[in-house]
Design a protein around this motif. Structure first.
Motif, short mmCIF file in Angstrom:
data_model
loop_
_atom_site.label_atom_id
_atom_site.label_comp_id
_atom_site.label_asym_id
_atom_site.label_seq_id
_atom_site.Cartn_x
_atom_site.Cartn_y
_atom_site.Cartn_z
N TYR A 26 0.86 -1.19 0.00
CA TYR A 26 0.00 0.00 0.00
C TYR A 26 0.90 1.23 0.00
O TYR A 26 1.88 1.29 0.73
N GLN A 33 -9.36 5.62 5.60
CA GLN A 33 -8.27 5.30 6.53
C GLN A 33 -7.69 6.58 7.14
O GLN A 33 -7.45 6.63 8.35
N GLN A 51 -18.32 1.76 2.05
CA GLN A 51 -18.64 0.45 1.51
C GLN A 51 -17.38 -0.31 1.15
O GLN A 51 -16.29 0.23 1.21
N THR A 52 -17.58 -1.55 0.76
CA THR A 52 -16.47 -2.38 0.33
C THR A 52 -15.71 -1.68 -0.78
O THR A 52 -16.32 -1.09 -1.65
N GLY A 53 -14.41 -1.77 -0.72
CA GLY A 53 -13.62 -1.18 -1.79
C GLY A 53 -12.98 0.14 -1.37
O GLY A 53 -12.13 0.66 -2.05
N GLY A 55 -11.30 0.49 1.42
CA GLY A 55 -10.20 0.23 2.33
C GLY A 55 -10.67 0.25 3.78
O GLY A 55 -9.88 0.45 4.70
N ALA A 58 -8.86 -2.18 6.59
CA ALA A 58 -7.62 -1.69 7.20
C ALA A 58 -7.91 -0.46 8.07
O ALA A 58 -7.21 -0.22 9.06
N TYR A 97 -1.88 -7.94 8.51
CA TYR A 97 -1.34 -6.74 9.16
C TYR A 97 -0.62 -7.09 10.48
O TYR A 97 0.18 -6.30 10.97
N TYR A 324 -10.58 4.27 -4.39
CA TYR A 324 -11.18 4.20 -3.04
C TYR A 324 -12.39 5.09 -2.89
O TYR A 324 -13.19 4.91 -2.00
#
Ligand code: AMP
Length: 557
Positions: A26, A33, A51-53, A55, A58, A97, A324
């Motif tokens: 990344y 984030q 939503q999904t996608g 990030g 994390a 992670y 993102y």
């Protein structure tokens, strides 16, 4: 500190977590984030709308790991997810992670798998528990103290959990957790039911939402293509055959992906290079210069590395990995259509990312039309067009320069000019497939493998018949039976989900499962004939992506 780790380094995460993030490739934090990590690290409650996608995993996994005490061998964080697939995905993300955090272990707790090993993993000191609500409640019935040490709770995809009817289970779980815990809630939408939960169970939560101000992108023709993640390279190669581009930029998420895709393109003869944050500044400049002057035609880049890139030759942008947020989408596609020219932007969308596509459409106020993978006929037409374009300028004076030679050769060989011209074409095209049959044979991607590929429009109202009729049956290996489920790509299913579910709940060895074919509205799985009925009974209640699998023997007739 290198430029590309600067973004993550600024959070002051535990160095072992930072090292693991850097190892994943990344380059910089996504918008969600940036906003969420400091809040969660500070121990505050939070509501994240994402939503999904985006990030989002994390966004909570990194700060939660930061707060974990590896020396304490007891559950410290609980992540609730609506489905087994998401639970497994989140658990895997945590493991990635936490790779450089000795002593930190993660357990995934979900229905269908035996309870014993899950409980054992918890008792053995897993600090992170990722669970589906239903199965977690089963554990609570056996041991009501099992969550008593948890001081961080994350509800992931909270709206999906409620849709699946987990409200009562959630209440049971809230009661079993210490009142002093931190609670973080992620949800794509915030209907009243979610707000009510937040009001009852979160303390003074911070709200985080990706800003979505309307953006305009008029000069650019946009389209999207539905595809599974593992078929992206093949899809890109197919699209390149038919897109009439001058220079092209492709966006992916990680450094590794820039390298992998660029070398796949080079292997197919494209003049392509990778552009990522690991590449030294002067080398990056060389890549951009080469794209400008035509020594390169394709650059595969991460968002960071493509910052400020302005090359008027760029006619196409391929969003191979989803951006993102809508801003970054608009930013990316703005690389084409420079100086008033027309540009074209293509977005690859995996089944789980459809929602993000809707957000992009809403924010840009434009519909991003769906295109399908080119079929063999389209590929053939494009190849012939290229050949025509390359040969037609040569025809004008070729007869005066090579006409006599042609006469001599046809006489010497004893063949017709047509036969000789055909032989020369074969040589010039260097083994390239130039008939429908040959293209179909070596197509990297069978169109019907795409979640919604380039199948002809359906004519009747019986959705599956068309699929079945068009497909020549693939011969079955001996001792195998073909089974069918009505779950397909449109339900967000990928082959790995089916494999995971059948392995987990059927208790089979990996080798026992043959070919898995995921279609739009159904899937086929090859299973051992021996013991099939027993296996199907065992899988009777299995759910995948929140839906019943209902696997049945499939008869080809
Ligand atoms: P999620 O929205 O959590 O499902 O994440 C979507 C994908 O983005 C996953 O494959 C992550 O590995 C990837 N991802 C998350 N954060 C980053 C980042 N900062 N840079 C690149 N990829 C990321």
């Amino acid at each position: 500190m290198t430029q590309e780790t600067g973004g993550f380094a600024a959070f002051n995460l535990n160095p072992n977590i930072l090292a693991a993030v850097i190892a994943t490739g990344y380059e910089e934090p996504s918008a969600i984030q940036y906003q969420s990590i400091p809040i969660i690290m500070a121990g505050q409650d939070m509501i994240g709308q994402a939503q999904t996608g985006t990030g989002k995993t994390a966004a909570f996994a990194l700060p939660i790991l930061h707060c974990i005490d590896p020396a304490k061998r007891e559950p410290q964080a609980l992540i609730l997810a609506p489905t087994r697939e998401l639970a497994l995905q989140v658990a895997t993300a945590f493991e990635t992670y936490a790779k450089q955090m000795p002593g930190v272990t993660v357990v995934a707790v979900y229905g269908g798998a035996p309870m014993g090993p899950q409980l054992k993993a918890i008792r053995n000191g897993a600090q992170i528990v990722v669970a589906t609500p239903g199965r977690l409640c089963d554990h609570l019935r056996r041991d009501e103290k099992v969550l008593s040490t948890v001081n961080h709770l994350v509800l992931d995809e909270a709206d999906e959990m409620l849709k699946l009817g987990f409200m009562d289970d959630l209440e049971v779980i809230f009661k079993a957790l210490p009142a002093t815990r931190q609670t973080v809630l992620f949800s794509a939408t915030l209907p009243q039911s979610i707000r009510a939960i937040a009001e009852r169970h979160l303390r003074d939560p911070q709200h985080v939402k990706i800003q979505t101000k309307t953006q305009t992108v008029t000069a650019i023709e946009q389209a999207h293509l539905l595809v599974h993640a593992d078929q992206k390279t093949s899809a890109v190669l197919s699209l390149l055959e038919v897109e009439d581009f001058d220079a092209l930029i492709m966006f992916v998420r990680t450094k590794q992906a820039t390298l992998d895709l660029a070398s796949a393109l080079e292997a197919k003869g494209y003049k392509a290079a990778a552009l990522n944050g690991d590449i030294a500044q002067n080398q990056r400049e060389r890549v951009i210069e080469s794209l400008k002057d035509g020594r390169l035609d394709i650059v595969v880049a991460t968002d960071v590395a493509a910052r400020g890139l302005d090359v008027p030759r760029i006619t196409h942008v391929f969003n191979v990995d989803m951006p993102y947020d809508p801003e970054s989408y608009v930013h990316r596609i703005g690389r084409t259509g420079r100086a008033g020219r027309e540009g074209r932007a293509l977005l690859l969308v995996t089944p789980r990312e459809r929602r993000m596509l809707q957000v992009i459409e809403r924010v840009t106020g434009q519909k991003v039309a769906e295109v399908r993978l080119p079929d063999a006929q389209a590929v053939l037409d494009a190849r012939i067009k290229k050949l025509t374009n390359s040969l037609s300028p040569l025809v004008a004076d070729a007869e005066s320069t090579h006409g006599d030679l042609l006469d001599r050769l046809t006489a010497d060989i004893g063949c017709t000019p047509r036969a000789l011209a055909a032989a020369l074409l074969r040589k010039a095209t260097n083994g390239q497939a130039l008939t429908l049959a040959a293209i179909e044979k070596d197509r990297p991607l069978v169109p019907n493998n795409a979640p919604r590929g380039d199948r002809p429009e359906r004519t009747g109202d019986r959705p599956d018949r068309g699929d079945r009729e068009r497909r020549a049956p693939v011969p079955l290996a001996e001792g195998r039976a073909r089974c069918r489920t009505a779950l397909g790509a449109r339900d967000g299913i990928a082959a790995k989900n089916l494999l995971g579910a059948i392995l987990n709940e059927g208790g089979l060895a990996r080798e026992a499962i043959g070919r898995i074919q995921v279609r739009d509205s159904f899937s086929l799985v090859e299973l051992p004939e021996d013991g099939l009925e027993k296996l199907l009974t065992k899988l009777k209640d299995t759910r995948v992506a929140g839906k019943q699998l209902k696997l049945r023997r499939y008869r080809e007739d």
